[in-house]
Scaffold this motif. Sequence first.
Motif, mmCIF file in Angstrom:
data_model
loop_
_atom_site.group_PDB
_atom_site.id
_atom_site.type_symbol
_atom_site.label_atom_id
_atom_site.label_comp_id
_atom_site.label_asym_id
_atom_site.label_seq_id
_atom_site.Cartn_x
_atom_site.Cartn_y
_atom_site.Cartn_z
ATOM 1 N N SER A 133 0.819 -1.207 0.000
ATOM 2 C CA SER A 133 0.000 0.000 0.000
ATOM 3 C C SER A 133 0.858 1.264 0.000
ATOM 4 C CB SER A 133 -0.953 0.017 1.189
ATOM 5 O OG SER A 133 -0.249 -0.063 2.400
ATOM 6 N N LEU A 134 0.379 2.270 -0.724
ATOM 7 C CA LEU A 134 0.958 3.612 -0.741
ATOM 8 C C LEU A 134 -0.186 4.600 -0.603
ATOM 9 C CD1 LEU A 134 3.529 3.505 -3.674
ATOM 10 C CD2 LEU A 134 4.026 3.613 -1.230
ATOM 11 N N GLY A 135 0.029 5.655 0.180
ATOM 12 C CA GLY A 135 -1.022 6.644 0.348
ATOM 13 C C GLY A 135 -0.584 7.763 1.250
ATOM 14 N N GLY A 136 -1.561 8.370 1.910
ATOM 15 C CA GLY A 136 -1.277 9.471 2.810
ATOM 16 C C GLY A 136 -2.499 9.827 3.619
ATOM 17 N N GLY A 137 -2.283 10.720 4.573
ATOM 18 C CA GLY A 137 -3.384 11.125 5.424
ATOM 19 C C GLY A 137 -3.137 12.464 6.086
ATOM 20 N N ILE A 138 -4.157 12.930 6.758
ATOM 21 C CA ILE A 138 -4.103 14.186 7.496
ATOM 22 C C ILE A 138 -4.796 13.980 8.834
ATOM 23 C CG2 ILE A 138 -6.186 15.054 6.372
ATOM 24 C CD1 ILE A 138 -4.907 17.861 6.552
ATOM 25 N N THR A 139 -4.205 14.536 9.878
ATOM 26 C CA THR A 139 -4.750 14.420 11.226
ATOM 27 C C THR A 139 -4.999 15.811 11.783
ATOM 28 O OG1 THR A 139 -3.505 12.388 11.575
ATOM 29 C CG2 THR A 139 -4.338 13.488 13.538
ATOM 30 N N LEU A 140 -6.200 16.051 12.292
ATOM 31 C CA LEU A 140 -6.576 17.333 12.883
ATOM 32 C C LEU A 140 -6.862 17.129 14.366
ATOM 33 C CD1 LEU A 140 -7.350 20.334 12.527
ATOM 34 C CD2 LEU A 140 -9.682 19.537 12.085
ATOM 35 N N PRO A 141 -6.022 17.705 15.252
ATOM 36 C CA PRO A 141 -6.262 17.512 16.682
ATOM 37 C C PRO A 141 -7.516 18.250 17.151
ATOM 38 C CG PRO A 141 -4.415 18.997 16.338
ATOM 39 C CD PRO A 141 -4.847 18.521 14.988
ATOM 40 N N LEU A 142 -8.292 17.578 17.993
ATOM 41 C CA LEU A 142 -9.462 18.194 18.620
ATOM 42 C C LEU A 142 -9.130 18.667 20.024
ATOM 43 C CD1 LEU A 142 -12.209 15.656 17.512
ATOM 44 C CD2 LEU A 142 -11.665 17.869 16.481
ATOM 45 N N SER A 143 -8.254 17.920 20.694
ATOM 46 C CA SER A 143 -7.779 18.267 22.027
ATOM 47 C C SER A 143 -6.396 17.658 22.183
ATOM 48 C CB SER A 143 -8.739 17.734 23.104
ATOM 49 O OG SER A 143 -8.667 16.324 23.160
ATOM 50 N N ALA A 144 -5.843 17.723 23.382
ATOM 51 C CA ALA A 144 -4.520 17.131 23.609
ATOM 52 C C ALA A 144 -4.557 15.609 23.466
ATOM 53 C CB ALA A 144 -4.016 17.516 24.994
ATOM 54 N N LYS A 145 -5.724 15.000 23.627
ATOM 55 C CA LYS A 145 -5.840 13.539 23.600
ATOM 56 C C LYS A 145 -6.661 12.982 22.438
ATOM 57 C CE LYS A 145 -3.703 12.332 27.417
ATOM 58 N NZ LYS A 145 -2.593 11.419 27.439
ATOM 59 N N SER A 146 -7.386 13.805 21.696
ATOM 60 C CA SER A 146 -8.244 13.270 20.631
ATOM 61 C C SER A 146 -7.975 13.971 19.300
ATOM 62 C CB SER A 146 -9.714 13.405 21.009
ATOM 63 O OG SER A 146 -10.075 14.765 21.104
ATOM 64 N N TYR A 147 -8.334 13.281 18.216
ATOM 65 C CA TYR A 147 -8.092 13.829 16.880
ATOM 66 C C TYR A 147 -9.046 13.212 15.861
ATOM 67 C CZ TYR A 147 -5.480 9.446 16.307
ATOM 68 O OH TYR A 147 -5.111 8.127 16.266
ATOM 69 N N LEU A 148 -9.202 13.931 14.747
ATOM 70 C CA LEU A 148 -9.907 13.424 13.572
ATOM 71 C C LEU A 148 -8.868 13.088 12.521
ATOM 72 C CD1 LEU A 148 -12.893 15.918 13.199
ATOM 73 C CD2 LEU A 148 -12.961 13.572 14.070
ATOM 74 N N ASN A 149 -9.150 12.113 11.673
ATOM 75 C CA ASN A 149 -8.173 11.667 10.693
ATOM 76 C C ASN A 149 -8.861 11.328 9.374
ATOM 77 O OD1 ASN A 149 -5.184 10.728 10.647
ATOM 78 N ND2 ASN A 149 -6.289 9.137 9.536
ATOM 79 N N ALA A 150 -8.227 11.666 8.264
ATOM 80 C CA ALA A 150 -8.663 11.252 6.928
ATOM 81 C C ALA A 150 -7.461 10.603 6.262
ATOM 82 C CB ALA A 150 -9.144 12.443 6.119
ATOM 83 N N GLU A 151 -7.686 9.424 5.676
ATOM 84 C CA GLU A 151 -6.576 8.681 5.087
ATOM 85 C C GLU A 151 -7.042 8.017 3.804
ATOM 86 O OE1 GLU A 151 -3.808 6.301 7.669
ATOM 87 O OE2 GLU A 151 -4.733 4.640 6.565
#
Length: 172
Positions: A133-151
Amino acid sequence: MKRFLFVVFSLVLALGVNAQSQKGEASLMGSVGYQSNYQRFGVGLQARYAILNNLRIAPEVNFFFPKDKVTGLDVNVNFHYVFNFKADGQGFQVYPLAGVGMQTNFYGSKDITYNGEQIDHEASHTNTDFAFSLGGGITLPLSAKSYLNAETKFMFGDKESLVFMLGYGWKF
């Protein structure tokens, strides 16, 4: 002139980007997504562990719901090289990924109608292929402990496919 522009671009990029993950950082993420070759939706679970300050290992399991009597299960081990972009004190991460995995598809039995009669045409069976597999993603932090991710990633193998996942994760 091209060399000068390349040097300027590199310096600007170096000032705005730095490694994100701290060695030993771990998280767990649940996700929902879509697989292109069978046009089906799925759910997944991904663990992340930073083995170096900017390199993490991310094993994952994705289950794809049945469509046309074909159910899927992908098991992958990916590596992410993480970059952190900071704006107004809130940083988001971008990462390319590469990995290896196993794609398993369970094909349910298919019935056909011949002269008005239902006939069991094909018995159920399972097919397992290895993939890169080859690809990429982006992570957006919501707080110090949680995040949203798109991959998104492309799985190279006998059953090539594009997989897109959206997730919510928790660092611990």
